[in-house]
Design a protein around this motif. Sequence first.
Motif, PDB file in Angstrom:
ATOM      1  N   GLU A   1       0.815  -1.214   0.000  1.00  0.00           N
ATOM      2  CA  GLU A   1       0.000   0.000   0.000  1.00  0.00           C
ATOM      3  C   GLU A   1       0.851   1.269   0.000  1.00  0.00           C
ATOM      4  OE1 GLU A   1      -0.142  -2.284   2.338  1.00  0.00           O
ATOM      5  OE2 GLU A   1      -2.017  -3.397   2.020  1.00  0.00           O
TER       6      GLU A   1
ATOM      7  N   ARG B   1      -4.149  -1.539   8.735  1.00  0.00           N
ATOM      8  CA  ARG B   1      -4.497  -0.924   7.459  1.00  0.00           C
ATOM      9  C   ARG B   1      -4.138   0.552   7.499  1.00  0.00           C
ATOM     10  NH1 ARG B   1     -10.381  -0.889   4.300  1.00  0.00           N
ATOM     11  NH2 ARG B   1      -9.667   0.340   2.490  1.00  0.00           N
TER      12      ARG B   1
ATOM     13  N   ILE C   1      -7.164   4.706   5.604  1.00  0.00           N
ATOM     14  CA  ILE C   1      -8.556   4.293   5.403  1.00  0.00           C
ATOM     15  C   ILE C   1      -9.378   5.434   4.809  1.00  0.00           C
ATOM     16  CG2 ILE C   1     -10.655   3.514   6.584  1.00  0.00           C
ATOM     17  CD1 ILE C   1      -8.871   2.090   8.583  1.00  0.00           C
TER      18      ILE C   1
ATOM     19  N   HIS D   1      -5.238   5.568  10.200  1.00  0.00           N
ATOM     20  CA  HIS D   1      -4.436   4.350  10.226  1.00  0.00           C
ATOM     21  C   HIS D   1      -4.949   3.439  11.338  1.00  0.00           C
ATOM     22  CE1 HIS D   1      -2.045   6.774   7.605  1.00  0.00           C
ATOM     23  NE2 HIS D   1      -1.599   7.549   8.580  1.00  0.00           N
TER      24      HIS D   1
END
Length: 369
Positions: free
Chosen positions: A52, A167, A170, A176
């Motif tokens: 990512e 993740r 978002i 985060h």
Amino acid sequence: MFTPHRTVATLTLLFATFAANAQETASDEQSSLPDDLMNQCLKIAVTGAGKEMSVGALREVCNGLAQSEAGQQSSVRGALEALDQEDTSETQSDPTGNSRLLDRRLSMEALNRANRFLLTPHKRNYLLPVSYQEDRNTAPYEAANSPLAAPQSTEVEFQLSVKILIREGIFGDNGHLYMGYTNHSLWQAYNRDISRPFRETNHQPELILSFINDWEVFGFRNVVNEAIIAHQSNGQSGDLSRSWDRIMFNSVFERGPFAFAINPWYRIPEDEGDGPDDPTGDDNPDIEKYMGNFELSAAYQRKDNIISLMVRNNLSSNNRGALELGWSFPVSSTVRGYLKVFNGYGHSLIDYNHHTTAVGLGITFTDLF
């Protein structure tokens, strides 16, 4: 304030060397990595980057760390020392002249998000070989017929606290999601008569949604806002069982060498059960009367020393809660000395309704900043 890792150390040296060269030019422009150093930075950082993490995001992290180092290192010698020790004597300033105390931590956390092999420190990680607690709480152990009904006043106290990114981004480039875990243990290491047991171990897993911020509020910069779901338990059963679940909010502010956090919470209700022996019932229904419903923490940095304060209360007339003072200071290139004084309720979950004073001395491996 972060655990040693060769990638981070190498990047720290890279940025510190750049900072030393940049200072020689006496430029007033914002620090930015030259192409050759940027390429070196990207080669190092990309080895552990998650899928990512874009190249643009890595470039921002590299430039951000370079700017932080430019305000902290003054020579190539300082750059070499950065492999072993972070310089906390100075902090970056924003355009208004206000020192940005937490920028280095935020930049390093951004780099850690790019490396899936790293665990990021969450709260302080420390070891106190000497922790003295007066007025021991023996009632729970007596009720459970435990040998710990006669504990020693001096024990070993330590805390391990880490988080890992689940993740990133978002909500666009923010928001985060982390999973955190904190272990706080009290160990009767000097009590040979009862085979040196752990008197109490508190486990706190958390789900943390963190937002990086840059708002100015009454002269203070709001740096981070977090929404947290937390469970805390001592992992015991029967008369020794203690636990609770909370929804928490945490906001961190800074101004110059001063930072503080506001951390209110709401306890998720539990069933009362059919009595104290019912494992499905609430182990500690009155815990909020002692542990409160919010926590205020603050820290002040002067050169290499950090003075910290924690206040916990419920703003009720009974005035229960807790006060904790901390002082960390340099000892070596990898650890810092740490003195902690606690007074009030809730030094651990088993002591949530017991007032005590505890004094501990030892070392901290990862500090507040």
